[in-house]
Design a protein around this motif. Structure first.
Motif, mmCIF file in Angstrom:
data_model
loop_
_atom_site.group_PDB
_atom_site.id
_atom_site.type_symbol
_atom_site.label_atom_id
_atom_site.label_comp_id
_atom_site.label_asym_id
_atom_site.label_seq_id
_atom_site.Cartn_x
_atom_site.Cartn_y
_atom_site.Cartn_z
ATOM 1 N N PHE A 84 24.325 54.379 -17.598
ATOM 2 C CA PHE A 84 25.795 55.193 -16.996
ATOM 3 C C PHE A 84 25.902 56.489 -16.668
ATOM 4 C CE2 PHE A 84 30.928 56.791 -17.819
ATOM 5 C CZ PHE A 84 31.208 56.043 -16.953
ATOM 6 N N ALA A 85 26.489 56.403 -15.542
ATOM 7 C CA ALA A 85 26.272 57.434 -14.884
ATOM 8 C C ALA A 85 28.410 57.527 -13.864
ATOM 9 C CB ALA A 85 25.840 57.328 -13.681
ATOM 10 N N LEU A 86 28.829 58.903 -13.641
ATOM 11 C CA LEU A 86 29.607 58.325 -13.493
ATOM 12 C C LEU A 86 30.138 59.511 -12.005
ATOM 13 C CD1 LEU A 86 33.001 57.985 -14.366
ATOM 14 C CD2 LEU A 86 33.112 60.626 -14.576
ATOM 15 N N GLY A 87 30.533 59.469 -10.876
ATOM 16 C CA GLY A 87 30.707 59.619 -9.389
ATOM 17 C C GLY A 87 32.094 59.921 -8.906
ATOM 18 N N GLY A 88 31.840 60.684 -7.947
ATOM 19 C CA GLY A 88 33.330 61.005 -7.257
ATOM 20 C C GLY A 88 32.820 60.937 -5.550
ATOM 21 N N GLN A 89 33.723 60.045 -4.953
ATOM 22 C CA GLN A 89 33.669 60.243 -3.681
ATOM 23 C C GLN A 89 35.056 60.106 -2.861
ATOM 24 O OE1 GLN A 89 31.481 55.872 -2.559
ATOM 25 N NE2 GLN A 89 33.022 55.345 -1.534
ATOM 26 N N LEU A 90 34.675 60.661 -1.580
ATOM 27 C CA LEU A 90 35.367 60.984 -0.711
ATOM 28 C C LEU A 90 35.016 60.179 0.702
ATOM 29 C CD1 LEU A 90 37.820 62.586 0.180
ATOM 30 C CD2 LEU A 90 36.599 64.463 1.206
ATOM 31 N N GLY A 91 35.760 58.996 1.008
ATOM 32 C CA GLY A 91 35.270 58.652 2.094
ATOM 33 C C GLY A 91 36.788 58.587 3.574
ATOM 34 N N PHE A 92 35.943 58.360 4.910
ATOM 35 C CA PHE A 92 36.959 58.470 5.838
ATOM 36 C C PHE A 92 36.615 56.551 6.798
ATOM 37 C CE2 PHE A 92 36.914 58.403 10.383
ATOM 38 C CZ PHE A 92 38.268 57.946 10.823
ATOM 39 N N LEU A 93 37.412 56.005 7.132
ATOM 40 C CA LEU A 93 37.376 54.449 7.611
ATOM 41 C C LEU A 93 38.433 54.259 8.745
ATOM 42 C CD1 LEU A 93 35.001 52.289 7.047
ATOM 43 C CD2 LEU A 93 37.603 51.641 5.283
ATOM 44 N N THR A 94 37.691 53.928 9.959
ATOM 45 C CA THR A 94 39.088 52.982 11.229
ATOM 46 C C THR A 94 38.416 51.918 10.904
ATOM 47 O OG1 THR A 94 39.182 53.442 13.392
ATOM 48 C CG2 THR A 94 36.744 53.569 12.040
ATOM 49 N N TRP A 95 39.693 51.133 11.280
ATOM 50 C CA TRP A 95 40.080 49.741 10.797
ATOM 51 C C TRP A 95 41.220 49.491 11.122
ATOM 52 C CZ3 TRP A 95 45.011 47.269 8.770
ATOM 53 C CH2 TRP A 95 45.635 48.108 8.303
ATOM 54 N N GLN A 96 41.472 48.020 12.288
ATOM 55 C CA GLN A 96 42.115 47.010 12.933
ATOM 56 C C GLN A 96 41.660 45.799 12.908
ATOM 57 O OE1 GLN A 96 41.531 47.631 17.110
ATOM 58 N NE2 GLN A 96 43.181 48.025 17.614
ATOM 59 N N SER A 97 43.676 45.181 12.739
ATOM 60 C CA SER A 97 43.858 44.029 12.526
ATOM 61 C C SER A 97 43.691 43.321 13.904
ATOM 62 C CB SER A 97 44.983 43.688 12.266
ATOM 63 O OG SER A 97 46.594 44.384 13.056
ATOM 64 N N SER A 98 43.748 41.600 14.384
ATOM 65 C CA SER A 98 43.103 41.124 15.718
ATOM 66 C C SER A 98 44.845 40.867 15.667
ATOM 67 C CB SER A 98 42.644 39.779 14.832
ATOM 68 O OG SER A 98 41.952 39.304 14.445
ATOM 69 N N ALA A 99 45.962 41.273 15.493
ATOM 70 C CA ALA A 99 47.255 41.721 16.138
ATOM 71 C C ALA A 99 47.059 43.554 16.290
ATOM 72 C CB ALA A 99 48.716 41.672 15.319
ATOM 73 N N GLY A 100 46.127 44.141 15.896
ATOM 74 C CA GLY A 100 46.728 45.319 17.073
ATOM 75 C C GLY A 100 46.192 45.376 17.872
ATOM 76 N N SER A 101 44.715 45.041 17.445
ATOM 77 C CA SER A 101 44.212 44.505 18.809
ATOM 78 C C SER A 101 44.749 44.176 20.287
ATOM 79 C CB SER A 101 42.998 44.217 18.597
ATOM 80 O OG SER A 101 41.797 44.346 19.426
ATOM 81 N N ASP A 102 45.410 42.641 19.898
ATOM 82 C CA ASP A 102 45.581 41.965 21.202
ATOM 83 C C ASP A 102 46.670 42.501 21.807
ATOM 84 O OD1 ASP A 102 44.118 39.695 20.759
ATOM 85 O OD2 ASP A 102 44.712 39.048 18.817
ATOM 86 N N SER A 103 47.410 43.488 20.667
ATOM 87 C CA SER A 103 48.303 44.176 21.688
ATOM 88 C C SER A 103 48.332 45.609 21.865
ATOM 89 C CB SER A 103 49.926 44.400 20.341
ATOM 90 O OG SER A 103 49.352 45.045 19.832
ATOM 91 N N GLU A 104 47.228 46.116 22.377
ATOM 92 C CA GLU A 104 46.397 46.827 22.604
ATOM 93 C C GLU A 104 46.163 48.368 21.786
ATOM 94 O OE1 GLU A 104 47.567 47.300 26.816
ATOM 95 O OE2 GLU A 104 45.942 45.674 26.768
ATOM 96 N N GLY A 105 46.860 47.994 20.225
ATOM 97 C CA GLY A 105 47.318 49.440 19.597
ATOM 98 C C GLY A 105 46.171 50.071 19.343
ATOM 99 N N GLY A 106 46.163 51.067 18.552
ATOM 100 C CA GLY A 106 45.434 52.455 18.581
ATOM 101 C C GLY A 106 44.715 51.383 16.275
ATOM 102 N N ARG A 107 43.654 52.159 17.190
ATOM 103 C CA ARG A 107 42.789 51.945 15.105
ATOM 104 C C ARG A 107 43.463 52.788 13.892
ATOM 105 N NH1 ARG A 107 38.296 48.913 15.348
ATOM 106 N NH2 ARG A 107 38.008 49.543 13.709
ATOM 107 N N ASN A 108 43.526 52.080 13.640
ATOM 108 C CA ASN A 108 44.054 53.097 11.430
ATOM 109 C C ASN A 108 42.658 53.675 11.450
ATOM 110 O OD1 ASN A 108 46.710 51.589 12.540
ATOM 111 N ND2 ASN A 108 45.072 50.341 11.715
ATOM 112 N N PHE A 109 43.747 54.841 10.324
ATOM 113 C CA PHE A 109 42.559 55.910 9.924
ATOM 114 C C PHE A 109 42.991 55.963 8.891
ATOM 115 C CE2 PHE A 109 43.430 58.260 13.975
ATOM 116 C CZ PHE A 109 42.033 57.718 14.783
ATOM 117 N N LEU A 110 41.819 55.684 7.818
ATOM 118 C CA LEU A 110 42.134 55.688 6.062
ATOM 119 C C LEU A 110 41.047 56.612 5.519
ATOM 120 C CD1 LEU A 110 42.883 54.349 4.011
ATOM 121 C CD2 LEU A 110 41.119 52.870 4.006
ATOM 122 N N PHE A 111 42.100 57.927 4.419
ATOM 123 C CA PHE A 111 40.888 58.277 3.903
ATOM 124 C C PHE A 111 41.077 58.046 2.376
ATOM 125 C CE2 PHE A 111 42.858 60.806 7.828
ATOM 126 C CZ PHE A 111 41.440 61.503 8.527
#
Length: 240
Positions: A84-111
Motif C-alpha cells: 500500500f502507498a499514498l500519493g498526492g497529484q497536481l495536474g493540468f489538462l486542456t479539453w474541448q467538446s465537439s460542439a466547442g470545436s465546431d463553434s470555434e470556441g477555445g479549449r478549456n483549462f482544468l487543474f
C-alpha cells in the motif's frame, strides 16, 4: 574471569542483532519501496460531456462527444506498506467538446489536485510493480469553449444571436480508477504507464449579455450550468 573464547562468543552475540537489523533494513528499502516523484504526460481519449442547464422551468441536458484531452501532472508517492502507498497529484489538462470545436470556441483549462491511495504488488525480483490507484480530489475548470455560436449551451440558457457568453471558472469534483505499472531501470530512475477512467463534474455560472458595446442598455443574466464529463485516461511518464 572471561576466557578469550568466551569473549569471542559475547562479541559475536552483540554484533549479530546489528547485522540482522541491517540485512532486514536493506531488504525492506528496495528502490520500489522508496518514496518517489513522478512526472506524467496525460491523455484523455473518447468519452462525452453533459451540459445541464437549471432554471425555473426545470433542467435541460445537452450532450456532446469529447476530443482528445492532453496535459501534464506531477505526483509524490510515499509507501506505507509493502502492498500500500499514498500519493498526492497536481495536474493540468486542456479539453474541448465537439460542439466547442465546431463553434470555434477555445479549449478549456482544468487543474486537478487529488489524493491517490494505491494498492501495489512487486514482482520479477522487485524490478516491476503493478498497482491500482484511486485518484479522488478537487478540480478548477476554466470554461473557454462557450461563445455566441456554441449550439450546445446558447439555446438552453435563453441566449440569442448577438449575445456575449462567458463561462468563467468553477471548482468541482474529480474521481477515477487507474491501473498502472512501474519498471525500475536503475536504483533511482524508472518508467511508468497508467490506463483507466477519469470522471469530473463542475457547477459553472454562465453569463449571457445583450447590447454591450452597441450603445443600447446592456442586459445580462447568470445561468447555472453543470458540466460533467468522463474519459479514458492514458498516462506515460518517469519517476525518480
Amino acid at each position: 574471569m572471561c576466557t578469550p573464547a568466551l569473549k569471542l562468543v559475547f562479541a559475536v552475540a552483540a554484533l549479530l542483532p546489528l547485522s540482522l537489523a541491517h540485512s532486514v533494513h536493506a531488504q525492506q528499502r528496495h528502490p520500489l519501496d522508496e518514496p518517489h516523484i513522478a512526472a506524467k504526460l496525460q491523455l484523455g481519449l473518447g468519452g462525452s460531456v453533459d451540459y445541464t442547464v437549471s432554471g425555473n422551468g426545470g433542467s435541460v441536458t445537452r450532450n456532446s462527444d469529447l476530443g482528445v484531452s492532453f496535459g501534464v501532472a506531477g505526483e509524490y508517492v510515499y509507501p506505507l506498506h509493502r502492498y500500500f502507498a499514498l500519493g498526492g497529484q497536481l495536474g493540468f489538462l486542456t479539453w474541448q467538446s465537439s460542439a466547442g470545436s465546431d463553434s470555434e470556441g477555445g479549449r478549456n483549462f482544468l487543474f486537478d489536485l487529488a489524493v491517490v491511495p494505491k494498492g501495489k504488488y512487486a514482482m520479477l525480483d522487485d524490478t516491476l510493480e503493478l498497482y491500482l490507484g484511486l485518484p479522488i480530489g478537487v478540480g478548477l475548470d476554466v470554461l473557454n469553449e462557450v461563445n455566441a455560436r456554441n449550439t450546445l449551451v446558447l439555446p438552453a440558457i435563453g441566449g440569442a444571436a448577438g449575445s456575449e457568453v462567458e463561462g468563467g471558472a468553477a471548482l468541482g469534483f474529480v474521481i477515477g480508477l487507474l491501473a498502472g505499472a512501474r519498471y525500475q531501470l536503475t536504483d533511482s530512475v524508472g518508467l511508468l504507464a497508467e490506463l483507466g477512467y477519469m470522471y469530473r463534474t463542475f457547477g459553472h455560472s454562465v453569463t449571457s449579455s445583450v447590447g454591450a458595446g452597441s450603445g443600447l442598455v446592456s442586459l445580462s443574466r447568470d445561468t447555472d450550468v453543470s458540466v460533467s464529463f468522463g474519459q479514458f485516461a492514458l498516462n506515460l511518464g518517469a519517476y525518480f
